[in-house]
Enzyme design. Structure first.
Site, PDB file in Angstrom:
ATOM      1  CG  HIS A 160      22.385 -12.321  58.309  1.00 38.95           C
ATOM      2  ND1 HIS A 160      23.358 -12.996  57.703  1.00 38.95           N
ATOM      3  CD2 HIS A 160      21.082 -13.107  57.966  1.00 38.95           C
ATOM      4  CE1 HIS A 160      22.862 -14.342  57.235  1.00 38.95           C
ATOM      5  NE2 HIS A 160      21.539 -14.355  57.403  1.00 38.95           N
ATOM      6  CG  ASP A 193      15.902  -4.834  55.325  1.00 37.05           C
ATOM      7  OD1 ASP A 193      16.605  -4.865  55.933  1.00 37.05           O
ATOM      8  OD2 ASP A 193      15.872  -5.953  54.113  1.00 37.05           O
TER       9      ASP A 193
END
Ligand code: BDR
Ligand code: CA
Length: 313
Positions: free
Chosen positions: A242, A11
């Site tokens: 992340h 995303d």
């Protein structure tokens, strides 16, 4: 030598862009394609950002696929205003990279992933670093093929630390808890890289201060990364890597120094949790990253991406 085949589902926000960069930079990985979803940005912006990042490194050959545009629990995508602070209004730190030259493929991301799983089986590694809607749809379509791949690694969840969406829930799992639950309850074996590990994998402006001087590609990626540190923490502490850590752990699971084997489920609230019944199941389908060799990770990451930048010049 056969390179490891990989697909990353993104995303594309800042750390997604940094994860794509890592995969391009690793000479042992062949990136078959980038599949996209909503989350940090809309799916269309995710397509656009993914193309721009690939093109920043002159990788016009890597196809980008458009995937699901909203979660199973909402009728449409709505962007949380806080994302402007972390990822910028455009998802890539408000850095203007112009218009992408390429276009997304016609095939849907879910069909591309399923087709690739059928074709390559255990030679394929799948990495998911956004909400799990595309993965859930893939499992609905052909669970056997998806379960046959070499490994499935997701960035998501918060097991022993607080969430970043709310106290219990991490953004990717909380972005589509119903799809995440479908994935967790499926037969798929998952490597789960949650906030517990990623919050220890920080990198800051000092680590990458050499990038802007290399060339325009380096300047672009530096500016994108820099926006994120400032938004998420500050320039000195750095930002949590992340998504790059999930991609790295898919290729080299030994970067994770504590994998915890268990069976997890996802509640409607977006909380990832074990249940009493599941804890007693003899077969453990999930392993969760609780600790990381952060120094080795950051060092290798920066070295590899520096070489990628040099090649783009
Ligand atoms: C995850 O949420 C997104 O903001 C990041 O790209 C990462 O995938 C971290 O919780
Ligand atoms: Ca992401």
């Amino acid at each position: 030598m056969n390179r490891m085949k990989m697909i990353i589902d993104v995303d594309t926000g800042v750390d997604d862009a940094l994860a794509i960069s890592y995969i391009l930079a690793n000479p042992d990985i062949e990136l078959l394609g980038v599949s996209t979803t909503f989350g940090n940005v809309s799916v269309d912006q995710s397509v656009r950002n993914s193309l721009l990042i690939l093109e920043n490194f002159r990788r016009f050959d890597v196809p980008v696929y458009r995937g699901c545009d909203h979660s199973w629990v909402t009728e449409r995508y709505e962007r949380h205003p806080h994302l402007d602070i972390v990822h910028g209004r455009n998802g890539i730190g408000n850095v203007d990279l112009g218009e992408p030259q390429g276009k997304p493929q016609r095939q849907h991301a879910v069909d591309f992933i399923v087709e690739s799983a059928r074709k390559y089986g255990k030679d394929l590694h799948l990495v998911f670093v956004g909400p799990l809607t595309n993965l859930a749809e893939c499992l609905k379509k052909d669970e056997e093929a998806i379960c046959s791949v070499g490994n499935i690694t997701i960035m998501g969840g918060a097991l022993t630390v607080r969430g970043n969406r709310n106290i219990y829930s991490e953004a990717n799992i909380g972005g589509d808890p119903a799809a995440a639950n479908y994935v967790f309850e499926s037969r798929a074996h998952l490597n789960i890289v949650p906030l517990d590990a990623t919050l220890k994998a920080l990198f800051n402006a000092d680590d990458i201060r050499q990038w802007p001087a290399i060339n325009q590609a380096g300047k672009n990626i530096y500016e994108i990364a820099r926006f994120y540190y400032i938004g998420e923490y500050d320039e000195k502490t750095g930002g949590a890597m992340h998504d790059p850590l999930a991609a790295y752990a898919s290729y080299d699971p030994s970067i994770i120094t504590n994998w915890f084997a268990c069976n997890l489920t996802v509640e409607d609230t977006g909380r990832m949790i074990g249940t009493f019944e599941q804890l007693n199941r003899p077969e453990k389908r999930h392993r969760v990253a609780l600790d990381v060799d952060a120094q080795r990770f950051t060092q290798n990451y920066v070295d590899m991406v520096s070489r990628l930048i040099e090649k783009a010049g």
